[in-house]
Motif scaffolding. Sequence first.
Motif, PDB file in Angstrom:
ATOM      1  N   LEU A 202      -0.991   4.636  -1.272  1.00  0.00           N
ATOM      2  CA  LEU A 202      -2.326   4.624  -0.655  1.00  0.00           C
ATOM      3  C   LEU A 202      -2.227   4.978   0.821  1.00  0.00           C
ATOM      4  CD1 LEU A 202      -3.727   1.407  -2.365  1.00  0.00           C
ATOM      5  CD2 LEU A 202      -4.247   3.774  -2.935  1.00  0.00           C
ATOM      6  N   VAL A 203      -1.137   4.561   1.444  1.00  0.00           N
ATOM      7  CA  VAL A 203      -0.826   5.036   2.795  1.00  0.00           C
ATOM      8  C   VAL A 203       0.610   5.563   2.736  1.00  0.00           C
ATOM      9  CG1 VAL A 203      -2.405   3.456   3.989  1.00  0.00           C
ATOM     10  CG2 VAL A 203      -0.068   2.747   3.602  1.00  0.00           C
TER      11      VAL A 203
ATOM     12  N   PHE B  56      -5.499  -6.111  -5.222  1.00  0.00           N
ATOM     13  CA  PHE B  56      -5.717  -6.334  -3.787  1.00  0.00           C
ATOM     14  C   PHE B  56      -5.871  -7.825  -3.477  1.00  0.00           C
ATOM     15  CE2 PHE B  56      -6.737  -2.187  -1.705  1.00  0.00           C
ATOM     16  CZ  PHE B  56      -6.402  -1.387  -2.784  1.00  0.00           C
TER      17      PHE B  56
ATOM     18  N   ARG C  89      -0.559   6.794 -11.356  1.00  0.00           N
ATOM     19  CA  ARG C  89      -1.661   5.818 -11.380  1.00  0.00           C
ATOM     20  C   ARG C  89      -1.698   5.036 -12.685  1.00  0.00           C
ATOM     21  NH1 ARG C  89      -1.970   4.960  -6.451  1.00  0.00           N
ATOM     22  NH2 ARG C  89      -2.652   6.673  -5.143  1.00  0.00           N
TER      23      ARG C  89
ATOM     24  N   ASP D 177       2.086   1.794  -3.443  1.00  0.00           N
ATOM     25  CA  ASP D 177       1.038   2.285  -4.341  1.00  0.00           C
ATOM     26  C   ASP D 177       0.546   3.681  -3.929  1.00  0.00           C
ATOM     27  OD1 ASP D 177      -0.496   1.852  -6.665  1.00  0.00           O
ATOM     28  OD2 ASP D 177      -2.263   1.396  -5.469  1.00  0.00           O
TER      29      ASP D 177
ATOM     30  N   GLY E 127      -0.032  -0.399 -10.949  1.00  0.00           N
ATOM     31  CA  GLY E 127      -1.337  -1.033 -10.690  1.00  0.00           C
ATOM     32  C   GLY E 127      -1.251  -1.948  -9.484  1.00  0.00           C
ATOM     33  N   PHE E 128      -2.333  -2.009  -8.723  1.00  0.00           N
ATOM     34  CA  PHE E 128      -2.333  -2.787  -7.476  1.00  0.00           C
ATOM     35  C   PHE E 128      -3.501  -3.771  -7.481  1.00  0.00           C
ATOM     36  CE2 PHE E 128      -2.612  -2.269  -2.525  1.00  0.00           C
ATOM     37  CZ  PHE E 128      -2.151  -3.562  -2.375  1.00  0.00           C
TER      38      PHE E 128
ATOM     39  N   GLN F 175       0.049  12.550 -10.221  1.00  0.00           N
ATOM     40  CA  GLN F 175      -0.913  11.526  -9.805  1.00  0.00           C
ATOM     41  C   GLN F 175      -1.356  10.694 -10.993  1.00  0.00           C
ATOM     42  OE1 GLN F 175      -4.703  11.905 -10.100  1.00  0.00           O
ATOM     43  NE2 GLN F 175      -5.363  10.537  -8.474  1.00  0.00           N
TER      44      GLN F 175
ATOM     45  N   LYS G  80       0.838  -1.211   0.000  1.00  0.00           N
ATOM     46  CA  LYS G  80       0.000   0.000   0.000  1.00  0.00           C
ATOM     47  C   LYS G  80       0.873   1.262   0.000  1.00  0.00           C
ATOM     48  CE  LYS G  80      -4.146  -1.999   1.980  1.00  0.00           C
ATOM     49  NZ  LYS G  80      -4.840  -2.369   3.214  1.00  0.00           N
TER      50      LYS G  80
END
Lengths: 287, 269
Positions: free
Chosen positions: B53-54, B89, B82, B51, B86-87, B78, B48
């Motif tokens: 995200l955190v 989950f 992006r 990516d 790619g992530f 950004q 994360k």
Amino acid sequence: MTLPDWMKGPSIEPSGACVGGRQGFVDRSLKGFASFFKKVYIAESFSAKDAFLQRLEPRASLAGFFFLILGAALSGSWVFILSLLFFTTGLSVITKVGVGPLLRRTLPAAVFTLLLAVPSAFSFVTPGAPLVELGGLTITSEGVRTAFFFVLRVSSMAALASLAALTTTHSGFFRGLGRLVPAFFVTALFFTFRYALILVKTAEEAALARKSRTICGSGVMEGQGWSASRAAFILKRSLSMADEISMAMASRGFDGHVRLNPAGSFKAFDFIWIFIASFFFFLSLGF
Amino acid sequence: MDEVFRLEGVGFSYAGRPALKGVGFAVRQGDSLAVLGANGSGKSTLLKILDGLVFPEAGSVTFAGQPLVEAALQGAFQRSFRSRVGFVFAEPDSQLFCPTVREELSFGPLQLGMKPQDVQKRVSELLEMLGITALGDRAPYTLSGGEKKKAAIGAVLAVNPEVLLLDEPTNGLDPRTQVWLYELLEALKGAGKTIIMATHDLSLVQDLSDRAIVLGEDHSIAADRPALEALRDKDLLLRANIIHEHAHRHGDIIHRHSHGPYSIHDEHD
């Protein structure tokens, strides 16, 4: 690994005071709610049928229903509301939904509205010519008419909304709605639907897990306590899921503005449907 | 080859509970890196962070030489980030939020400003490549676990990222879908994509990864070395709680071997 002695022997029989695995009130309610939710909101058996409304472009279908619902909300005429109810019933037959399934989805709204409308039948809410005396309270003929008309109006709106939901696939419903109202509202609505699904699934799984380990029947109090603790657990889980979903959206480039695929083009039937629906809407303004 | 990520002294915690401590490494373009570790060692948190995200509480992360901080992740950077990263989950349910699979696959390219007709063409090709054309108009929540995983991977591949982050990619998949996934990842690796995956599946690491980072139970890096070398180091994997040793007796012979998804080697006393 060494097993404790009690685990090496046979399992013990439940004590004599044990009632047995009877399904409690809470379990029954939860099961009933999950089944109702799935039947009403998840099943796509009607929207997959080949019939008039199902063939429409979702935007046209929803725009038509919007006009009809608006007409029901605005009209003050018994004739109009009753005609609309007959028209909706006819549509349910044409669209191969049938009167029964439509009634099952409309009835809860009608009953709930009836409960809300009961006080308006009494003279202290709607003064008028006395009809019946009930323990010091007077039911007026104007009150009964007002209450009955309110129930009819809400029932016709609920029937139309149910038919719209039943004849449109979920994807079509949200896609169509996305072209008629701001995308933000559709996204919010879709997430609400998505979370409701997760909540129902989680609650159902939790109930099944509990059932699989329930040997003795549990009392209502114990069941209520369990439900309260599950509610907190489900809320926590849905919040965590909400976090994950917003991360997944950010990861794929979402910056607060939803961009959607362009909609399909309207065909002759789409225009006919919108014409019929808007005709009803304009009629409602005159009545 | 160009450097994609660089992490220096990265630390992160959840409500005071440490998830990562002093993590530092670099990833170059085209690397195939496995992040190994026991449950709760910080693998998912690390992905994360990669990516964006955190964001770490300590240390720094750069992507292609630019600092990966919350304030920088907007506007042109950004969009570029992006579209390049790619992530996938671990839990496909978190990732599938659109009404249909087709719209799910369209979401990323549309957000990044691709023309709708190009998106439709790309999505049709992708559905065919993944063998899920028949599922295009289905709602994701009605799919099976394997189908959801395919849709989730498709949703990420639709953007054609240069870097793929995968969290427990084989988790919950049946053997046939695992083989399908392995073949897909191998093809992506062959196409020069950078693949970073957090996993317990040591056989996947053996087949696919060139390098492995092992996170210890103290949430710091216990090893960063070639994947096969890390997999042969039984003590390292035992220490990191990735495998478990089991001993039993065959007559006079004591037989010791590792337990886990991947058997390291057998010993006889």
